[in-house]
Design an enzyme around this catalytic site. Sequence first.
Site, PDB file in Angstrom:
ATOM      1  N   ARG A  36       0.839  -1.210   0.000  1.00 43.22           N
ATOM      2  CA  ARG A  36       0.000   0.000   0.000  1.00 43.22           C
ATOM      3  C   ARG A  36       0.868   1.252   0.000  1.00 43.22           C
ATOM      4  O   ARG A  36       0.376   2.337  -0.293  1.00 43.22           O
ATOM      5  CB  ARG A  36      -0.912   0.002   1.235  1.00 43.22           C
ATOM      6  CG  ARG A  36      -1.952  -1.091   1.234  1.00 43.22           C
ATOM      7  CD  ARG A  36      -2.603  -1.214   2.590  1.00 43.22           C
ATOM      8  NE  ARG A  36      -1.625  -1.597   3.609  1.00 43.22           N
ATOM      9  CZ  ARG A  36      -1.848  -1.619   4.909  1.00 43.22           C
ATOM     10  NH1 ARG A  36      -3.032  -1.273   5.370  1.00 43.22           N
ATOM     11  NH2 ARG A  36      -0.915  -1.979   5.760  1.00 43.22           N
ATOM     12  N   TYR A  57      -1.287  -2.558  -4.720  1.00 45.31           N
ATOM     13  CA  TYR A  57      -1.532  -3.943  -5.147  1.00 45.31           C
ATOM     14  C   TYR A  57      -1.975  -3.949  -6.618  1.00 45.31           C
ATOM     15  O   TYR A  57      -1.628  -4.861  -7.373  1.00 45.31           O
ATOM     16  CB  TYR A  57      -2.604  -4.595  -4.269  1.00 45.31           C
ATOM     17  CG  TYR A  57      -2.300  -4.598  -2.783  1.00 45.31           C
ATOM     18  CD1 TYR A  57      -0.987  -4.650  -2.312  1.00 45.31           C
ATOM     19  CD2 TYR A  57      -3.328  -4.568  -1.842  1.00 45.31           C
ATOM     20  CE1 TYR A  57      -0.712  -4.668  -0.955  1.00 45.31           C
ATOM     21  CE2 TYR A  57      -3.070  -4.587  -0.486  1.00 45.31           C
ATOM     22  CZ  TYR A  57      -1.760  -4.627  -0.038  1.00 45.31           C
ATOM     23  OH  TYR A  57      -1.501  -4.635   1.316  1.00 45.31           O
ATOM     24  N   LEU A  73      -2.308 -11.454   2.684  1.00 38.80           N
ATOM     25  CA  LEU A  73      -3.064 -10.357   3.323  1.00 38.80           C
ATOM     26  C   LEU A  73      -3.830 -10.870   4.534  1.00 38.80           C
ATOM     27  O   LEU A  73      -4.029 -12.086   4.683  1.00 38.80           O
ATOM     28  CB  LEU A  73      -4.071  -9.786   2.311  1.00 38.80           C
ATOM     29  CG  LEU A  73      -3.478  -9.059   1.106  1.00 38.80           C
ATOM     30  CD1 LEU A  73      -4.588  -8.778   0.079  1.00 38.80           C
ATOM     31  CD2 LEU A  73      -2.807  -7.763   1.534  1.00 38.80           C
ATOM     32  N   HIS A  78      -8.684 -11.748   1.541  1.00 40.94           N
ATOM     33  CA  HIS A  78      -8.250 -12.810   0.623  1.00 40.94           C
ATOM     34  C   HIS A  78      -9.107 -12.899  -0.631  1.00 40.94           C
ATOM     35  O   HIS A  78      -8.593 -12.987  -1.750  1.00 40.94           O
ATOM     36  CB  HIS A  78      -8.265 -14.170   1.338  1.00 40.94           C
ATOM     37  CG  HIS A  78      -7.170 -14.324   2.353  1.00 40.94           C
ATOM     38  ND1 HIS A  78      -7.084 -15.410   3.196  1.00 40.94           N
ATOM     39  CD2 HIS A  78      -6.106 -13.537   2.665  1.00 40.94           C
ATOM     40  CE1 HIS A  78      -6.020 -15.298   3.976  1.00 40.94           C
ATOM     41  NE2 HIS A  78      -5.420 -14.153   3.678  1.00 40.94           N
ATOM     42  N   LYS A  96      -3.994 -19.354   3.932  1.00 40.67           N
ATOM     43  CA  LYS A  96      -5.049 -19.947   4.743  1.00 40.67           C
ATOM     44  C   LYS A  96      -5.464 -18.978   5.816  1.00 40.67           C
ATOM     45  O   LYS A  96      -4.608 -18.189   6.241  1.00 40.67           O
ATOM     46  CB  LYS A  96      -4.614 -21.273   5.358  1.00 40.67           C
ATOM     47  CG  LYS A  96      -3.265 -21.299   6.087  1.00 40.67           C
ATOM     48  CD  LYS A  96      -2.912 -20.313   7.157  1.00 40.67           C
ATOM     49  CE  LYS A  96      -3.753 -20.269   8.397  1.00 40.67           C
ATOM     50  NZ  LYS A  96      -3.225 -19.239   9.395  1.00 40.67           N
TER      51      LYS A  96
END
Length: 326
Positions: A36, A57, A73, A78, A96
Amino acid sequence: MTAVLRWGLLSTARINDALLGADPAKQERWVAVGSRSLERAQAYAAEKGLPRAHGSYEELLADPEVDAVYIGLPNGMHVEWTLKALEAGKHVLVEKPFSPHPDRVAACFDLAEARGLVLAEAFMWRHHPQALRARQLVEEGAIGELRALHAHFSFTLTDPADVRWETALEGGALMDLGCYCISGCRTLAGAEPERVSGELVRGGDGVDASFSAVLRFPGDVLATLTCSFDAVKHHELVATGTAGRLRLDDPWHGNRPVVQVTDGDGALTEHDCPSPLGSYALELDDLEAAAAGERPSRLGRADALGQARTLAALYASAASHEGVAP
Ligand SMILES: NC(=O)c1ccc[n+]([C@@H]2O[C@H](COP(=O)([O-])OP(=O)(O)OC[C@H]3O[C@@H](n4cnc5c(N)ncnc54)[C@H](OP(=O)(O)O)[C@@H]3O)[C@@H](O)[C@H]2O)c1
């Protein structure tokens, strides 16, 4: 050997280090980072030896010399960034837990399939020979008929500012740690749970600080799991059958990769599962082989949906205090 993809890191997450350090022989696969903040991206690229830094991004996803992105992230971001990465034509390895929303996970796989891209949830533990051997031993009847499973993952999360204490970013112990326990039970059962029930203790801004659950699998197999941000560090996966017991005392990281099988008389057999490559290197290789069309990714749509459905059902059960069918 499969040609390596050119990978971009979507964020400067702490977990990136595990991926960046996974396989020194393939370091050239890491070509860019997006953050960012351009300043942060540039400092990160300089520190990690990455050729390119992007100040958003979106810019990383617009980089034509990036084939695949690794999304580390916070959980609640996600799905959004997986969809954007797939739209931009990138293969995706997403951390995950992918998401507790099965419809959103399905939408991501629909898009990946429509674009001919590989999408995988980053359950690195599943790629380690230890996990493969444990499943194989259960399947071969090394402990007789499987009857019960237990999975545990806990540690003390002391930083009150950690995003895992935040509801908006889909924090919580079940999301962060319990997702491994669900994955462990589903993997050793070789099936999806038919019915689940859960109980939680809250912390942070109201997320679950601890979560315990019962999962009923086909064939009268019962599983229990406990995860917590408020207990001593402990990792364990145990399967109990009619003729013996199988145990992994480091199931999720595989730093001590041994599958212990104890028979009905108490005799212990230790199955060593050394691996020249660790779990993170193996998951990257797996996605690259799938992208090259050599084989399907080990963790595809069915697995990610099984995870998402179980997570959703467990949170619904904890809210209603009733059993829920995923
Ligand atoms: N497989 C494993 O072994 C493993 C281990 C740990 C964590 N994980 C998973 O990896 C993911 C990231 O975990 P982590 O601990 O590495 O995260 P982290 O260090 O907190 O980093 C997350 C990154 O996301 C970006 N970000 C964007 N919006 C943010 C926001 N609102 N708040 C905080 N960060 C924001 C930041 O990058 P920029 O500032 O550069 O944009 C930040 O560096 C999670 O899904 C976690 O479950 C997996």
